[in-house]
Design a protein around this motif. Structure first.
Motif, PDB file in Angstrom:
ATOM      1  N   THR A 164       9.941  20.078 -14.334  1.00  0.00           N
ATOM      2  CA  THR A 164       9.372  21.424 -14.488  1.00  0.00           C
ATOM      3  C   THR A 164      10.430  22.475 -14.185  1.00  0.00           C
ATOM      4  O   THR A 164      10.565  23.468 -14.913  1.00  0.00           O
ATOM      5  N   PRO A 186       3.372   7.805  -6.232  1.00  0.00           N
ATOM      6  CA  PRO A 186       2.917   9.153  -6.587  1.00  0.00           C
ATOM      7  C   PRO A 186       3.906  10.243  -6.174  1.00  0.00           C
ATOM      8  O   PRO A 186       4.117  11.204  -6.920  1.00  0.00           O
ATOM      9  N   ILE A 187       4.524  10.072  -4.999  1.00  0.00           N
ATOM     10  CA  ILE A 187       5.444  11.119  -4.538  1.00  0.00           C
ATOM     11  C   ILE A 187       6.682  11.170  -5.432  1.00  0.00           C
ATOM     12  O   ILE A 187       7.133  12.253  -5.829  1.00  0.00           O
ATOM     13  N   LEU A 188       7.210   9.999  -5.763  1.00  0.00           N
ATOM     14  CA  LEU A 188       8.397   9.975  -6.631  1.00  0.00           C
ATOM     15  C   LEU A 188       8.077  10.561  -8.003  1.00  0.00           C
ATOM     16  O   LEU A 188       8.881  11.284  -8.588  1.00  0.00           O
ATOM     17  N   LEU A 220       5.740  12.737  -8.574  1.00  0.00           N
ATOM     18  CA  LEU A 220       5.580  14.178  -8.356  1.00  0.00           C
ATOM     19  C   LEU A 220       6.939  14.872  -8.294  1.00  0.00           C
ATOM     20  O   LEU A 220       7.149  15.928  -8.901  1.00  0.00           O
ATOM     21  N   LEU A 221       7.868  14.248  -7.554  1.00  0.00           N
ATOM     22  CA  LEU A 221       9.204  14.834  -7.417  1.00  0.00           C
ATOM     23  C   LEU A 221       9.902  14.896  -8.773  1.00  0.00           C
ATOM     24  O   LEU A 221      10.547  15.895  -9.100  1.00  0.00           O
ATOM     25  N   ASP A 251       8.388  14.942 -11.703  1.00  0.00           N
ATOM     26  CA  ASP A 251       7.707  15.970 -12.509  1.00  0.00           C
ATOM     27  C   ASP A 251       8.212  17.355 -12.133  1.00  0.00           C
ATOM     28  O   ASP A 251       8.475  18.197 -12.998  1.00  0.00           O
ATOM     29  N   ARG A 252       8.321  17.542 -10.814  1.00  0.00           N
ATOM     30  CA  ARG A 252       8.753  18.865 -10.338  1.00  0.00           C
ATOM     31  C   ARG A 252      10.175  19.157 -10.817  1.00  0.00           C
ATOM     32  O   ARG A 252      10.470  20.268 -11.245  1.00  0.00           O
ATOM     33  N   ILE A 293      -1.101   7.363   4.626  1.00  0.00           N
ATOM     34  CA  ILE A 293      -1.113   7.117   3.172  1.00  0.00           C
ATOM     35  C   ILE A 293      -2.355   7.747   2.540  1.00  0.00           C
ATOM     36  O   ILE A 293      -2.278   8.428   1.518  1.00  0.00           O
ATOM     37  N   VAL A 316      11.377  11.208   1.642  1.00  0.00           N
ATOM     38  CA  VAL A 316      11.419  10.320   0.472  1.00  0.00           C
ATOM     39  C   VAL A 316      12.587  10.696  -0.442  1.00  0.00           C
ATOM     40  O   VAL A 316      13.363   9.834  -0.878  1.00  0.00           O
ATOM     41  N   LEU A 352       0.835  -1.211   0.000  1.00  0.00           N
ATOM     42  CA  LEU A 352       0.000   0.000   0.000  1.00  0.00           C
ATOM     43  C   LEU A 352       0.865   1.256   0.000  1.00  0.00           C
ATOM     44  O   LEU A 352       0.574   2.236  -0.689  1.00  0.00           O
ATOM     45  N   LEU A 353       1.929   1.175   0.807  1.00  0.00           N
ATOM     46  CA  LEU A 353       2.844   2.318   0.892  1.00  0.00           C
ATOM     47  C   LEU A 353       3.463   2.616  -0.476  1.00  0.00           C
ATOM     48  O   LEU A 353       3.520   3.767  -0.917  1.00  0.00           O
ATOM     49  N   GLN A 354       3.862   1.543  -1.128  1.00  0.00           N
ATOM     50  CA  GLN A 354       4.510   1.693  -2.440  1.00  0.00           C
ATOM     51  C   GLN A 354       3.528   2.234  -3.467  1.00  0.00           C
ATOM     52  O   GLN A 354       3.829   3.159  -4.208  1.00  0.00           O
ATOM     53  N   PHE A 413       0.386   3.704  -3.084  1.00  0.00           N
ATOM     54  CA  PHE A 413      -0.372   4.946  -2.893  1.00  0.00           C
ATOM     55  C   PHE A 413       0.442   6.111  -2.336  1.00  0.00           C
ATOM     56  O   PHE A 413      -0.057   7.231  -2.285  1.00  0.00           O
ATOM     57  N   ALA A 414       1.652   5.839  -1.874  1.00  0.00           N
ATOM     58  CA  ALA A 414       2.437   6.959  -1.343  1.00  0.00           C
ATOM     59  C   ALA A 414       3.743   7.159  -2.095  1.00  0.00           C
ATOM     60  O   ALA A 414       4.003   8.240  -2.611  1.00  0.00           O
ATOM     61  N   LEU A 415       4.541   6.103  -2.178  1.00  0.00           N
ATOM     62  CA  LEU A 415       5.881   6.291  -2.742  1.00  0.00           C
ATOM     63  C   LEU A 415       5.853   6.599  -4.230  1.00  0.00           C
ATOM     64  O   LEU A 415       6.505   7.530  -4.690  1.00  0.00           O
ATOM     65  N   LEU A 424      -2.435  15.040  -2.312  1.00  0.00           N
ATOM     66  CA  LEU A 424      -1.208  15.182  -3.086  1.00  0.00           C
ATOM     67  C   LEU A 424      -1.370  16.276  -4.140  1.00  0.00           C
ATOM     68  O   LEU A 424      -2.293  16.229  -4.936  1.00  0.00           O
ATOM     69  N   LEU A 457      -2.158  11.538   2.586  1.00  0.00           N
ATOM     70  CA  LEU A 457      -1.150  11.980   1.614  1.00  0.00           C
ATOM     71  C   LEU A 457      -1.675  11.838   0.187  1.00  0.00           C
ATOM     72  O   LEU A 457      -1.565  12.751  -0.633  1.00  0.00           O
ATOM     73  N   HIS A 458      -2.269  10.661  -0.074  1.00  0.00           N
ATOM     74  CA  HIS A 458      -2.753  10.363  -1.424  1.00  0.00           C
ATOM     75  C   HIS A 458      -3.881  11.311  -1.816  1.00  0.00           C
ATOM     76  O   HIS A 458      -3.972  11.742  -2.965  1.00  0.00           O
ATOM     77  N   PHE A 511      14.646   0.825  -3.206  1.00  0.00           N
ATOM     78  CA  PHE A 511      14.111   1.942  -2.437  1.00  0.00           C
ATOM     79  C   PHE A 511      12.814   1.656  -1.656  1.00  0.00           C
ATOM     80  O   PHE A 511      12.729   2.015  -0.477  1.00  0.00           O
TER      81      PHE A 511
END
Lengths: 167, 251
Positions: A46, A35-37, A39-40, A42-43, B35, B57, A27-29, A31-33, B42, B38-39, B76
């Protein structure tokens, strides 16, 4: 296995913990990791694009300023040339005008002179005619009584002819 | 006195529901809420929480990338997953109520909540997952042949080295699980003992020490996992190619 049992190892609990952690990790991978990666990433892209655009804009600006300077310089040169040409032309025009005016004045003076000379001649002629007439009259009057009428007429005619010839 | 085994609160059929299992469930809920939050929130312009998470992260990703640039995407999630799980478990175990609120059954006191990492089942499960994942990643990264060559060779010297490597794989599991288990159990024991001596102010220095331990142990476990993964996912013959002829003999 006895050692493990002494530490409280319980296969069911162990399995439960394994499943539990794997579920959490999944779940962590998901729904969190991820999307965040993303996003990072993409940023980062940008920002990189922003920097690139800024550099391009800076370059374009520098080019534009240089071009502007060039244009201004060439415009100045052109204007200076134009002014120079205009000044030259103006001078030429003034000189030409002066020359023309001079010529015209000279022409006018010349024609005036010619006219004056003509007039003078005419006047002289008229004066001569009138003097001659006066002289004829005076001769007629002076001959009255001195000669007869026929002679008188002959003298006057001869005198008139002489005068005509002279005038 | 703290027992090595977690206390059973009640039984669900054959499954004993222990106080450490209850703690794990609370940790699960906390992580899931995190989670979800955050989700849901986001966005490209991060808020405070997202900023913190992004900082962690990004830092962990950078660290993994610096150690194993080629396998960063595979390693990772385990690295940060172990860290987050162990750190939250350790830090929540320091909250008031842990080991203090419980049921008294005659002479025996059964706390409702107990630090999950003071349960050998939890740390052993984490160590086993770490080891299994490491070996799966290794096979996927270098191929089964190269993976087996690390442990088995026709050359007697390298065969012996391979056997040592096999033993070291076992010790990795033992060291990972017992280090975490021992540290948290010892911390728990110290806090309980000190609190029983004088409950006010006296446990505070130990409490701050335990906060550091919570962070350090989480980092140690996750970084070791990451390093083991990084080592095993590197092709075995790679260093020999540009150093000595040892690799060729080994092959």
């Amino acid at each position: 296995m006895d050692i493990l049992n002494n530490f409280g190892f319980e296969p069911v609990l162990f399995a439960a913990q394994v499943v539990n952690f794997l579920v959490i990790l999944f779940l962590l991978q998901k729904f969190a990791l991820k999307p965040i990666l993303k996003l990072l990433d993409d940023r980062k892209q940008t920002i990189a694009e922003g920097f690139k655009n800024a550099e391009t804009a800076q370059k374009a600006l520098t080019q534009a300023v240089e071009e502007e300077k060039k244009i201004i310089r060439s415009a100045q040169q052109t204007s200076e040339q134009l002014i120079d040409t205009a000044k030259k032309q103006a001078k030429e025009i003034v000189t030409l005008a002066r020359q023309e005016a001079k010529e015209q004045v000279e022409e006018i003076i010349e024609s005036a002179r010619a006219e004056m000379a003509q007039e003078q001649k005419k006047l002289e002629k008229e004066l001569a005619v009138s003097v001659a007439r006066t002289a004829v009259n005076m001769v007629e009057k002076a001959l009255v009584g001195l000669v007869d009428q026929k002679d008188q007429q002959k003298v006057v005619e001869k005198f008139t002819e002489k005068l005509k010839k002279q005038v | 006195m703290i027992s090595l085994k977690p206390e059973v609160l009640f039984q669900i059929g054959p499954v004993p529901f222990t106080n450490t299992l209850l703690h794990i469930l609370i940790v699960d809920v906390l992580i899931l809420v995190g989670i979800y939050f955050l989700h849901k929130n986001l966005s490209k312009i991060p808020g405070l929480f997202q900023n913190m998470v992004e900082y962690v992260v990004d830092g962990f990703y950078g660290l993994t990338e610096s150690i194993s640039p080629t396998q960063v995407k595979a390693i990772f999630p385990f690295f940060i997953g172990f860290f987050v799980f162990i750190f939250i478990t350790n830090i929540t175990a320091l909250f008031p109520g842990f080991g203090t609120i419980g049921i008294r059954k005659g002479e025996e006191f059964i706390p409702i909540l107990r630090a999950a990492n003071s349960d050998f089942n939890v740390t052993f499960a984490l160590a086993i997952i770490s080891a299994v994942a490491t070996h799966i990643l290794a096979v996927r990264a270098v191929g089964i042949k190269d993976y087996l060559l690390r442990y088995f060779s026709l050359n007697p010297i390298f065969l012996f080295v391979g056997l040592l490597e096999l033993v070291s794989e076992l010790t990795k599991i033992i060291s990972l699980s017992f280090r975490l288990f021992g540290n948290i159990l010892a911390g728990d024991a110290v806090l309980t003992t000190v609190s029983s001596m004088f409950a006010f102010f006296l446990p505070l220095p130990f409490m701050s020490l335990e906060i550091i331990v919570a962070l350090v142990q989480a980092l140690v476990f996750s970084i070791l996992t990451m390093v083991f993964m990084s080592i095993l996912t590197t092709p075995h013959h790679e260093p020999a190619e540009h150093s000595t002829k040892g690799g060729e003999i080994h092959e």
